[in-house]
Design a protein around this motif. Structure first.
Motif, mmCIF file in Angstrom:
data_model
loop_
_atom_site.group_PDB
_atom_site.id
_atom_site.type_symbol
_atom_site.label_atom_id
_atom_site.label_comp_id
_atom_site.label_asym_id
_atom_site.label_seq_id
_atom_site.Cartn_x
_atom_site.Cartn_y
_atom_site.Cartn_z
ATOM 1 N N GLY A 35 12.249 -10.551 5.740
ATOM 2 C CA GLY A 35 10.964 -10.949 6.772
ATOM 3 C C GLY A 35 10.711 -9.886 5.336
ATOM 4 O O GLY A 35 9.271 -9.582 4.970
ATOM 5 N N LYS A 36 10.694 -7.917 5.960
ATOM 6 C CA LYS A 36 10.121 -7.252 4.932
ATOM 7 C C LYS A 36 11.486 -6.743 4.129
ATOM 8 O O LYS A 36 11.108 -5.348 3.708
ATOM 9 N N PHE A 59 8.452 -3.201 1.323
ATOM 10 C CA PHE A 59 7.220 -3.552 2.066
ATOM 11 C C PHE A 59 5.636 -3.979 2.484
ATOM 12 O O PHE A 59 4.687 -4.126 1.326
ATOM 13 N N GLY A 60 6.442 -4.988 2.993
ATOM 14 C CA GLY A 60 5.541 -6.254 3.020
ATOM 15 C C GLY A 60 6.013 -7.555 3.756
ATOM 16 O O GLY A 60 7.419 -7.662 3.502
ATOM 17 N N ASP A 83 3.170 -11.248 0.708
ATOM 18 C CA ASP A 83 1.537 -11.031 0.873
ATOM 19 C C ASP A 83 0.987 -10.092 -0.298
ATOM 20 O O ASP A 83 -0.143 -9.664 0.531
ATOM 21 N N SER A 84 1.650 -9.824 -1.486
ATOM 22 C CA SER A 84 0.758 -9.083 -1.911
ATOM 23 C C SER A 84 -0.448 -10.078 -2.944
ATOM 24 O O SER A 84 -0.921 -8.983 -3.987
ATOM 25 N N ASN A 1151 7.446 5.382 -6.984
ATOM 26 C CA ASN A 1151 8.510 4.103 -6.545
ATOM 27 C C ASN A 1151 7.321 3.109 -5.691
ATOM 28 O O ASN A 1151 7.545 2.585 -4.677
ATOM 29 N N SER A 1152 6.470 2.209 -6.232
ATOM 30 C CA SER A 1152 5.351 1.341 -5.472
ATOM 31 C C SER A 1152 6.597 0.148 -5.682
ATOM 32 O O SER A 1152 7.630 0.124 -5.994
ATOM 33 N N PRO A 1153 5.990 -0.800 -4.193
ATOM 34 C CA PRO A 1153 6.929 -1.316 -3.354
ATOM 35 C C PRO A 1153 6.932 -2.313 -4.398
ATOM 36 O O PRO A 1153 6.301 -2.943 -5.273
ATOM 37 N N LEU A 1154 8.805 -2.641 -4.577
ATOM 38 C CA LEU A 1154 8.816 -3.954 -5.522
ATOM 39 C C LEU A 1154 7.995 -5.589 -5.639
ATOM 40 O O LEU A 1154 8.030 -5.460 -6.224
ATOM 41 N N CYS A 1155 7.780 -5.627 -4.175
ATOM 42 C CA CYS A 1155 6.588 -7.157 -4.518
ATOM 43 C C CYS A 1155 5.508 -6.599 -4.849
ATOM 44 O O CYS A 1155 4.828 -8.148 -4.793
ATOM 45 N N GLY A 1156 5.093 -5.607 -4.965
ATOM 46 C CA GLY A 1156 3.704 -5.272 -5.713
ATOM 47 C C GLY A 1156 2.376 -5.130 -4.496
ATOM 48 O O GLY A 1156 1.524 -5.105 -4.604
#
Length: 1216
Positions: A35-36, A59-60, A83-84, A1151-1156
């Motif tokens: 899921g996330k 975080f997405g 969902d990015s 450290n922005s989330p991995l999937c944008g």
């Protein structure tokens, strides 16, 4: 109020699973999405156990996942659609154990929207292009290639949009090296949209559309489209080129169809059904997921129906033209969301609900007597094949991954009387549901237990040679003797080991020159490899009281506090002895570092409550280097090197930054201190404390995952270890132990040998990194709610299943079908028919594997169960008749009844249809509960006119939410008596809580209403409500003015009444006052404030305020549908809050989330995040590379050690 969000147990449900060689080696791995978060699993080909290698929160929302490799490559990359509004390509880097983001291309808005691509990903099987699509309209194609340095490149997107079109699924078509093709299942809704009668919507057919990516001119064309007869739900790519005929398999309702471009005719085959199924025969059957296996010589598909039956599908070809589809029943496993067939012969099944499984494919099912169905067999239109399900034949279960998903309800309570509370959860769905009891701790598997002649006081293991892989001896010391056991196939006593058996032993070890050493009260004995013995005797009347040994050094303390130091070449005593000014209570040496002659420091604990570090450098031997004062006397010491799991000689820089020496100090009051020991100066810094138990703490160094770990023993045993770049200190879920040592043998490479009273036990710990271990008790139907009986701690559980038959109805249906079989048979076949009918009545397929029959909408089955939470024994099951659905329950003590008498009220509805919601009748059943809580007795049934969804005890009466009415009942002789009601709640009451005189009522979509009962006027009056609509799933009262709410979109909000609000408002029967005091937004005249909101990202199913650790502070515990257990903990100091707010801010930017996805906007999905700091993001600080850690720490004016100490402290203060 400021809160900090911590996840204790990550989600356990799996939404997507893909497999491939992500490390770039031959090992097959699985990447799953929960899921996330993304997780990399590695099945061990020898043991079949699945190990988690890496977990990353993104975080997405992960909407789609694909593995791909470039032509001729050996490494698989991961494409994530989330969902990015961006397509992200990840690569797994095994050296650093991270997912590295290679590409991130933005194409649309963020959020899960209908027209923004990300819902579907289709790949060209040769890895040349990827199509990413939304549910409606938009499809984009990216071309993938390599540059001159063999790095992956991605083109700008090419559009293949078509408006007014909904997409159901898309796959790549194997066109070998022609232009890449993609097949989509689409439906055009333009006519249906403009037709008000609704006829066009009935007639619209799905189409199968092929898109071609023309690499020559760089654009995408719609190549071909044709309407489909049945409604399809997904497509499967068929291998092409040398491997197969290409094309696609279309899985639709009741049929499987093969289609390809060109003059290939369609091949159709019906989906086989179970013989004598109790399901409704009119119901369509669909495949829900599939897996493809392809080798150089052949390929096949495994497809699973919604009942869990797997079919093996093969295609018969003739000159690249498919002539028939063959299906063969393979096996039945629980219904999956994804299946992976791996090259190593494993089948991974990610279950839709409940535990996940790894099977070994033992047979391909080619040469058994199972019927094979073919599309070439003649059948009437609408007819199908029948097969009989059976237990596993081709698959062998090798591992089971426990999953809590879905958690439907949870309560935190210490019902087993263990100091630490347990979590009692209702999990699962249908016949696979269970009651799970979670305890904080590591699961321990017992390898062997053997009794000893007396109570031993210590145990060690030693190797014969220093470079041996496994241990040779177990040495057990008693009060007046020492026993030596050799380790082989069995463990047996030996007498020729050279050890002195007539004395107790203080310590023993294997030396680096393959000798063994035994320290006993009167001296030291060195046993050389050729069995020669060197002795050193203690001088005069003195005896040895404490000692510390490693591979090359021995330090002993004689009575009177004198230290003697030896280096083990020839039992070489250092010339000076050191006199300490008080008695020595414990000592420790570190292991000798690789490539060095000695360990440089000795730690000594003295009776004056200090620990001193002494130098062992030949230049200033036994001189003090540093000291730490302790609150009480130390019981034991242990120096370990922790923090770097992979010992990679090339990566010296990383090893020097990440691993360090730690001095662990076990105190006599049951606390454990962990202090960093400087490897050069010997200084002690950065002390962390944890309370472990009531007994003094003994420490033992053992091996776990190829690095050192510490086993700490108090009234419970704890393991302190380093795993996936964070420290864990977890109790063992096992009885208390007294002494232990590491143990390594062929059967158990990383075990523990321990003593407890007069037994010797060999234990293994497998599930490192787990926070909870769980016990599971099976249930019959989906559990909905439960209450705890306060006196006996028994659980009363409500189980209700929609679309189901009760046991009684199943029995009648079976008898009826058996009767029909007998009647349908002719004169000659009577014998045979009777045999078949008897066999049918006797067959017993467990529903938790073979799934329960689907009865149709509006069909319900319910039971009420009384269960012992500790042993799981069921004391009583109360079954409701068919189509009665039990919805709610509560325990009440009514006024005017005996003091100890509990009544159980159950809300029941009859013939309930969910959409639109209607029922033929509702009831409130009142049961009398006997004091032992093993029996209940129905007193009476009170009819009500709507569904009673919520019940609550209130000051000796009962509050019931009947539809949208709030009613108060009292106990009568023949039924419950209605005392009072309130009709002002708009939709449906889903939850009622009461505290003092206030009642907190949750509406299904309008948040919480605060109600006061006025006894004088006998009225329930709404005195305040919320300003936001919230689709409440559960609530929890935090204090008299504050209530925590969770909604079905995954938000937690805390709502509080402002201090000036009065609950003493008058109802206005005349209506005059109402004209000018209607208040805000048509609601109550007073409004509550939102003090905190936070988007968890999964539907929260329970909220409870509780303490999780003895002596800890209260926190708000939540559980979600995906199996997450998390806590929201309050900050107690402004400076803490300030620190974490800044840390979160730096982590968001660095450290922005991995999937944008943007972290702030993710946590503010529905409402802006307010007063909650995300601990999951802050804790990613520990896995950053050291340079980044340092720069963030400098910005915060701290050191990296202080930052990680802060992170650890807030975790251990409230939870684990």
């Amino acid at each position: 109020m400021f809160l900090y969000n911590l996840t204790l147990q990550r989600a356990t449900g799996i939404t997507h699973a893909i497999h491939g060689n992500f490390s770039g080696t031959k090992i097959q791995e699985i990447v799953i999405s929960r899921g996330k978060s993304l997780e990399l699993l590695r099945p061990d080909t020898n043991t079949g156990k699945v190990h988690t290698v890496l977990t990353v929160e993104i975080f997405g929302v992960i909407r789609s996942l694909m593995a791909f490799r470039l032509t001729g490559g050996t490494k698989d990359y991961i494409i994530v659609g989330s969902d990015s509004g961006r397509i992200v390509i990840l690569e797994y880097i095994p050296a650093k154990n991270i997912f590295d983001k290679l590409h991130q291309e933005t194409f649309g808005k963020s959020g899960c929207r209908r027209i923004v691509p990300g819902q579907y990903i289709a790949l060209d099987p040769k890895g040349r292009g990827v199509m990413i699509g939304g549910i409606e309209k938009q499809k984009l194609v990216f071309i993938l290639n390599r540059d001159s340095e063999a790095r992956l490149t991605i083109s700008s997107p090419l559009e293949a949009h078509k408006s007014n079109t909904l997409v159901y699924h898309m796959v790549g078509v194997d066109a070998e090296y022609d232009n890449p093709m993609f097949a989509c299942l689409e439906i055009d809704y333009e006519e249906a949209d403009s037709d008000p009668t609704g006829e066009a919507a009935q007639k619209t057919q799905q189409t199968l559309t092929f898109y071609e990516l023309d690499l020559g001119v760089n654009h995408v064309v719609r190549k071909y489209s044709e309407p489909l007869e049945e409604h399809a739900n997904f497509l499967v790519t068929v291998p092409g080129g040398k491997d197969g005929p290409s094309g696609v398999l279309i899985c639709s309702e009741n049929y499987l169809t093969y289609k390809n471009l060109g003059d290939q005719p369609d091949i159709r085959c019906p989906i086989p059904r179970r013989r004598n199924d109790l399901d409704d025969p009119e119901r369509g059957m669909i495949f829900v997921c599939s897996a493809t296996h392809k080798t150089k010589s052949m390929f096949f598909f495994l497809a699973q129906t919604e009942q869990g039956d797997i079919f093996k599908i093969t295609l018969e070809t003739d000159d690249d033209m498919v002539t028939e589809i063959k299906l063969k029943y393979f096996d039945t496993v629980p219904v999956a969301t994804a299946m992976c067939v791996m090259k190593t012969g494993f089948l991974f099944v990610a279950s839709e609900f409940g535990n996940h499984y790894l099977y070994q494919i033992a047979h391909l099912g080619d040469d058994d007597d199972e019927l094979e169905f073919s599309s070439a067999m003649p059948l009437e239109e609408g007819d199908t094949f029948f097969f009989a399900p059976r237990p596993l034949r081709n698959l062998v279960l090798v591992d089971e991954l426990e999953s809590l998903s879905p958690i439907l309800s949870c309560k935190v309570a210490d019902l087993a009387g263990e100091d630490t509370p347990q979590l009692y959860m209702l999990c699962g769905r249908g016949p696979r549901s269970s009651l799970r009891v979670l305890r904080h701790g590591l699961e321990v598997s017992e390898m062997a237990v053997s009794e000893l002649p007396a109570n031993p006081n210590a145990v060690w293991t030693v190797k014969k040679k220093n470079d041996d892989k496994y241990d040779a001896y177990i040495i057990v010391s008693f009060l007046n003797a020492t026993l030596v056991l050799s380790i082989g196939e069995t463990v047996e006593e030996v007498t020729d080991s050279g050890f002195l058996g007539t004395t107790p032993t203080l310590s023993c070890s294997a030396l680096s020159d393959d000798a063994l050493i035994q320290v006993y009260p009167d001296g030291i004995r060195q046993i050389c490899a050729d069995k020669r013995v060197n002795e050193w005797k203690a001088p005069g009347k003195k005896t040895i009281v404490k000692c510390a040994v490693n591979q090359r050094q021995v330090v002993i303390a004689l009575s009177g506090g004198e230290l003697v130091y030896f280096e083990m070449d020839r039992l070489h005593e250092y010339k000076e002895r050191k006199r300490m000014n008080s008695d020595v209570v414990c000592m420790a040496l570190a292991n000798v570092p690789p490539g060095e002659q000695r360990s440089w420091f000795l730690a000594v604990g003295l009776a004056d409550s200090t620990v001193r570090i002494m130098s062992l450098d030949p230049n200033d031997c036994l001189s003090p280097r540093s000291m730490q004062a302790l609150p009480v006397c130390a019981e034991s010491l242990c120096i370990v090197e922790m923090g770097c799991t992979e010992r990679n000689p090339e990566d010296a820089a990383a090893a020097s930054t990440t691993s360090s020496l730690y001095l662990n100090i076990g105190l006599q009051n049951g606390a454990l201190l962990r202090t960093v020991l400087d490897p050069v100066s010997g200084d002690l810094t950065d002390t962390r404390t944890r309370y472990l138990g009531s007994r003094p703490v003994k420490l033992f160094r053992i091996q776990m995952h190829n690095s050192e770990a510490v086993l700490a023993m108090s009234s419970r045993s704890w393991l302190s270890y380093y795993y996936q770049s964070r420290f864990y200190l977890t109790p063992l879920s096992y009885e208390s132990l007294e002494y232990a040592s590491g143990f390594s043998s062929e059967q158990c490479p990383e075990g523990i040998v321990a003593i407890s009273t007069n037994t010797l036990r060999i234990l293994a710990l497998e599930k490192l990194g787990a926070v909870f271990n769980q016990i599971s008790f099976p249930l019959e139907y989906t559990p909905r709610k439960f209450v705890i009986h306060p006196e006996t701690s028994n659980l009363i559980i409500l189980e209700t299943e929609h679309n189901a038959y009760t046991e009684e109805t199943k029995k009648q249906r079976r008898l009826q079908m058996a009767e029909e079989m007998r009647e349908a048979a002719g004169e000659e076949e009577q014998e045979l028919a009777k045999e078949m009918a008897d066999a049918f009545l006797n067959e017993d397929l467990p529903e938790n594997i073979f799934s329960a029959p689907k009865a149709g909408h509006g069909m319900w089955a319910s039971t009420l169960r009384i269960q012992d939470p500790v042993h799981g024994t069921t004391h009583k099951i109360n079954r409701f008749v068919q189509n009665e659905a039990a919805m709610s329950l509560t325990l009440v003590k009514f006024h005017g009844q005996p003091e100890h008498q509990w009544f159980l009220i159950v809300g029941v509805s009859r013939d309930l249809f969910l959409n639109p919601r209607q029922c033929s009748a509702g009831y409130l059943d009142t049961y009398k509960v006997d004091p032992s809580c093993r029996e209940i007795e129905l007193i009476h049934r009170t009819p009500v006119d709507e569904v009673p969804y919520a019940l609550c005890a209130y000051n000796g009466r009962l509050l019931a939410g009947v539809g949208r009415m709030l009613r108060m009942y009292d106990l009568g002789k023949k039924k419950l008596l209605r005392k009072c009601e309130n009709k002002h709640i708009p939709n449906l009451i889903v939850n009622i809580q009461a505290m003092g005189k206030r009642i907190y009522v949750a509406d299904v979509q309008e948040s919480v209403y605060l109600i006061r009962y006025k006894r004088a006027e006998n009225q329930l009056i709404i005195f305040a409500d919320d300003t936001h609509p919230r689709w409440i799933t559960c609530t929890s009262i935090l204090d008299y003015d504050t209530v925590a709410t969770a909604d079905k979109f995954g938000n937690i909000a805390i709502v509080r009444l402002p201090p000036n609000i009065s609950d003493d408002v008058d109802e206005d029967p005349t209506g005059n006052k109402a004209l000018w005091d209607r208040g805000l937004l048509n609601g109550a005249s007073q409004k509550a404030d939102t003090v905190a909101t936070f988007h968890v990202g999964e539907t929260v199913t329970s909220l409870q305020k509780a303490t999780l650790i003895p002596g800890g502070w209260e926190s708000l515990i939540y559980t979600t549908l995906s199996g997450t257990v998390g806590v929201l903990v309050p900050f107690t100091a402004h400076e803490d809050h300030d620190f974490f707010q800044h840390l979160e801010m730096y982590m968001r930017s660095e450290n922005s989330p991995l999937c944008g996805r943007d972290h702030l906007s993710y946590r503010s999905y529905y409402y802006p995040v307010k007063n909650v700091i995300d601990g999951d993001l802050c804790e990613q600080y520990n896995s950053l590379d050291p340079a980044k850690q340092k720069s963030i720490a400098n910005d915060l004016e701290r050191t990296p050690a202080e930052v990680s100490k802060k992170l650890e402290d807030i975790r251990t203060r409230y939870a684990f």
